[in-house]
Design a protein around this motif. Structure first.
Motif, PDB file in Angstrom:
ATOM      1  N   GLU A   1       0.830  -1.189   0.000  1.00 42.60           N
ATOM      2  CA  GLU A   1       0.000   0.000   0.000  1.00 42.60           C
ATOM      3  C   GLU A   1       0.872   1.249   0.000  1.00 42.60           C
ATOM      4  O   GLU A   1       1.868   1.340   0.715  1.00 42.60           O
ATOM      5  CB  GLU A   1      -0.915   0.004   1.232  1.00 42.60           C
ATOM      6  CG  GLU A   1      -1.920   1.137   1.239  1.00 42.60           C
ATOM      7  CD  GLU A   1      -2.852   1.074   2.430  1.00 42.60           C
ATOM      8  OE1 GLU A   1      -3.692   1.981   2.578  1.00 42.60           O
ATOM      9  OE2 GLU A   1      -2.733   0.111   3.231  1.00 42.60           O
ATOM     10  N   LYS A   2       0.492   2.199  -0.834  1.00 41.55           N
ATOM     11  CA  LYS A   2       1.183   3.483  -0.925  1.00 41.55           C
ATOM     12  C   LYS A   2       2.682   3.333  -1.192  1.00 41.55           C
ATOM     13  O   LYS A   2       3.512   3.953  -0.535  1.00 41.55           O
ATOM     14  CB  LYS A   2       0.948   4.310   0.348  1.00 41.55           C
ATOM     15  CG  LYS A   2      -0.475   4.846   0.477  1.00 41.55           C
ATOM     16  CD  LYS A   2      -0.596   5.860   1.603  1.00 41.55           C
ATOM     17  CE  LYS A   2      -1.966   6.528   1.591  1.00 41.55           C
ATOM     18  NZ  LYS A   2      -2.097   7.569   2.650  1.00 41.55           N
TER      19      LYS A   2
ATOM     20  N   TRP B   1       3.293   7.962   1.751  1.00 41.36           N
ATOM     21  CA  TRP B   1       3.797   7.046   0.729  1.00 41.36           C
ATOM     22  C   TRP B   1       5.282   6.754   0.925  1.00 41.36           C
ATOM     23  O   TRP B   1       6.010   7.539   1.544  1.00 41.36           O
ATOM     24  CB  TRP B   1       3.604   7.639  -0.663  1.00 41.36           C
ATOM     25  CG  TRP B   1       2.190   7.620  -1.179  1.00 41.36           C
ATOM     26  CD1 TRP B   1       1.126   8.334  -0.698  1.00 41.36           C
ATOM     27  CD2 TRP B   1       1.710   6.873  -2.289  1.00 41.36           C
ATOM     28  NE1 TRP B   1      -0.006   8.076  -1.433  1.00 41.36           N
ATOM     29  CE2 TRP B   1       0.321   7.178  -2.432  1.00 41.36           C
ATOM     30  CE3 TRP B   1       2.279   5.986  -3.185  1.00 41.36           C
ATOM     31  CZ2 TRP B   1      -0.475   6.617  -3.426  1.00 41.36           C
ATOM     32  CZ3 TRP B   1       1.489   5.428  -4.196  1.00 41.36           C
ATOM     33  CH2 TRP B   1       0.133   5.738  -4.298  1.00 41.36           C
TER      34      TRP B   1
ATOM     35  N   THR C   1       2.188   0.185  -5.866  1.00 40.09           N
ATOM     36  CA  THR C   1       0.784   0.565  -6.022  1.00 40.09           C
ATOM     37  C   THR C   1       0.555   1.176  -7.400  1.00 40.09           C
ATOM     38  O   THR C   1      -0.404   0.848  -8.097  1.00 40.09           O
ATOM     39  CB  THR C   1       0.385   1.588  -4.938  1.00 40.09           C
ATOM     40  OG1 THR C   1       0.828   1.144  -3.666  1.00 40.09           O
ATOM     41  CG2 THR C   1      -1.122   1.807  -4.921  1.00 40.09           C
TER      42      THR C   1
ATOM     43  N   ALA D   1      -4.375   5.047  -7.664  1.00 37.42           N
ATOM     44  CA  ALA D   1      -4.308   4.357  -6.379  1.00 37.42           C
ATOM     45  C   ALA D   1      -5.703   4.077  -5.830  1.00 37.42           C
ATOM     46  O   ALA D   1      -5.949   3.029  -5.214  1.00 37.42           O
ATOM     47  CB  ALA D   1      -3.514   5.199  -5.378  1.00 37.42           C
TER      48      ALA D   1
ATOM     49  N   ARG E   1      -7.007   0.936  -7.738  1.00 41.21           N
ATOM     50  CA  ARG E   1      -5.856   0.118  -8.091  1.00 41.21           C
ATOM     51  C   ARG E   1      -6.251  -1.266  -8.603  1.00 41.21           C
ATOM     52  O   ARG E   1      -5.783  -1.715  -9.653  1.00 41.21           O
ATOM     53  CB  ARG E   1      -4.945  -0.019  -6.865  1.00 41.21           C
ATOM     54  CG  ARG E   1      -3.464  -0.271  -7.167  1.00 41.21           C
ATOM     55  CD  ARG E   1      -3.132  -1.708  -7.484  1.00 41.21           C
ATOM     56  NE  ARG E   1      -1.714  -1.846  -7.765  1.00 41.21           N
ATOM     57  CZ  ARG E   1      -1.147  -2.946  -8.228  1.00 41.21           C
ATOM     58  NH1 ARG E   1      -1.886  -4.015  -8.469  1.00 41.21           N
ATOM     59  NH2 ARG E   1       0.142  -3.000  -8.484  1.00 41.21           N
TER      60      ARG E   1
END
Length: 354
Positions: free
Chosen positions: A169-170, A206, A254, A315, A318
């Protein structure tokens, strides 16, 4: 007895430390058993040594194979192919798969596409069994000079991830790198806008992974990291020397923000949502082939705000975007495999029945 099979002599920009061109060769050559173990030297001195060193022997049984890359519409490649066909591979027809066409709308330092160059390719294109290309713009460009072409995608799409990566994630994947020139002729501006994008994303939680696929990419990644001024633990620079390395590294991301063409191609092969830094038209041509034309940002129009908007949008969707992209890539892989089957059948390749 004379061997009835057609030997194929590969013409491509390989062995130069550029993962993209090597990825094309690695995708094609193991799938064709009649390709010669040596490739055509692209420098004049190397070409002359090959001719004088026995390259003429067996030339009547060899045909040209162009595996990919932005070749058509460039004067230097036209001269190389003409010389190859006259001296090293005199059998007809020739073969190609998923070629790129240089867009004369872009005139850089070494584009070799000015003065109506593309029109000079009509006769040369007639030597090929059929003409298949990387993207929709390549189809349009060839149609403008009376050459019919079919879109099959970039051959490097034949590569598939060896394992299913766990998407983090991120995590933003970034590649920075270009050839001899770019839209706007100012890469410092590109670095500054990417660095600002990275800074804003890191502030919002991020992490960033810069991926190097060409030795020239390393200094650009380091410069972007310095300009961004983000904590060391939130950013990494990873050298990806093989296709497998790159697919493993990008598969965890991502979203991918990439400049080099084959950083985008291999990102698509891993079904990672793409934002392209279009340094030359070939990047937009490829993105169009996978239904992502709207995600191409020209380097003379790049801005941190538009890059951030693309990243946030991708994102947020995604999974859906990855599935859509995979569907487009799977379709192109099917087309590429059909072209390989046709080449094998035409040349008497022993792999044709497999």
């Amino acid at each position: 007895m004379t061997d009835p099979r057609t030997r194929l002599l590969y013409v491509g920009w390989t062995g130069q430390g550029n993962l993209g061109d090597d990825a094309i060769a690695d995708a094609l050559l193991p799938r064709l058993s009649t390709v010669e173990p040596w490739q055509v030297p692209h420098d004049p001195a190397g070409f002359a040594r090959r001719v004088l060193g026995g390259g003429l022997i067996g030339a009547g049984g060899r045909a040209v194979l162009v595996g990919g890359g932005t070749v058509v519409g460039r004067r230097n490649w036209r001269l190389l192919l003409s010389a190859t066909g006259a001296l090293l591979a005199r059998r007809r027809p020739w073969y190609l798969i998923g070629i790129g066409v240089e867009d004369p709308a872009f005139q850089g330092k070494n584009s070799f596409s000015g003065n109506g160059e593309l029109a000079r390719w009509t006769g040369l294109c007639g030597r090929f069994d059929r003409v298949t290309v990387r993207g929709p713009r390549s189809v349009e460009l060839l149609a403008s000079v009376g050459v019919e072409a079919e879109l099959v995608g970039d051959p490097a799409l034949l590569h598939e991830p060896g394992r299913a990566g766990v998407v983090r994630e991120k995590l933003l994947g970034v590649n920075l790198g270009f050839g001899d020139d770019l839209w706007g002729h100012d890469h410092d501006r590109v670095l500054a806008e990417v660095a600002e994008t990275v800074r804003g994303l890191v502030t919002d939680g991020w992490s960033v992974r810069f991926m190097v696929i060409n030795p020239k990419d390393g200094p650009l990644a380091a410069a972007a990291v310095r300009l961004a001024g983000v904590p060391e633990e939130r950013v990494e620079v990873r050298a990806t020397r093989t296709v497998a390395d790159y697919l493993d590294a990008v598969g965890e991301c991502t979203v991918l923000l990439a400049e080099r063409l084959h950083a985008l191609v291999l990102g698509a092969a891993a079904a990672v949502p793409l934002v392209g830094l279009e340094y030359q038209p070939k990047c937009a041509d490829f993105l169009g082939s996978v239904g992502s034309a709207e995600r191409s940002v020209r380097t003379d129009r790049v801005g941190a705000a538009v890059l951030r908007e693309h990243v946030d949008n991708l994102a947020a969707q995604r999974d859906a975007e990855s599935a859509r992209l995979l569907g487009r890539v799977d379709d192109l892989r099917s087309r590429l495999r059909r072209e390989l089957d046709a080449i094998r059948s035409s040349t008497g390749d022993a792999l044709a029945s497999r």
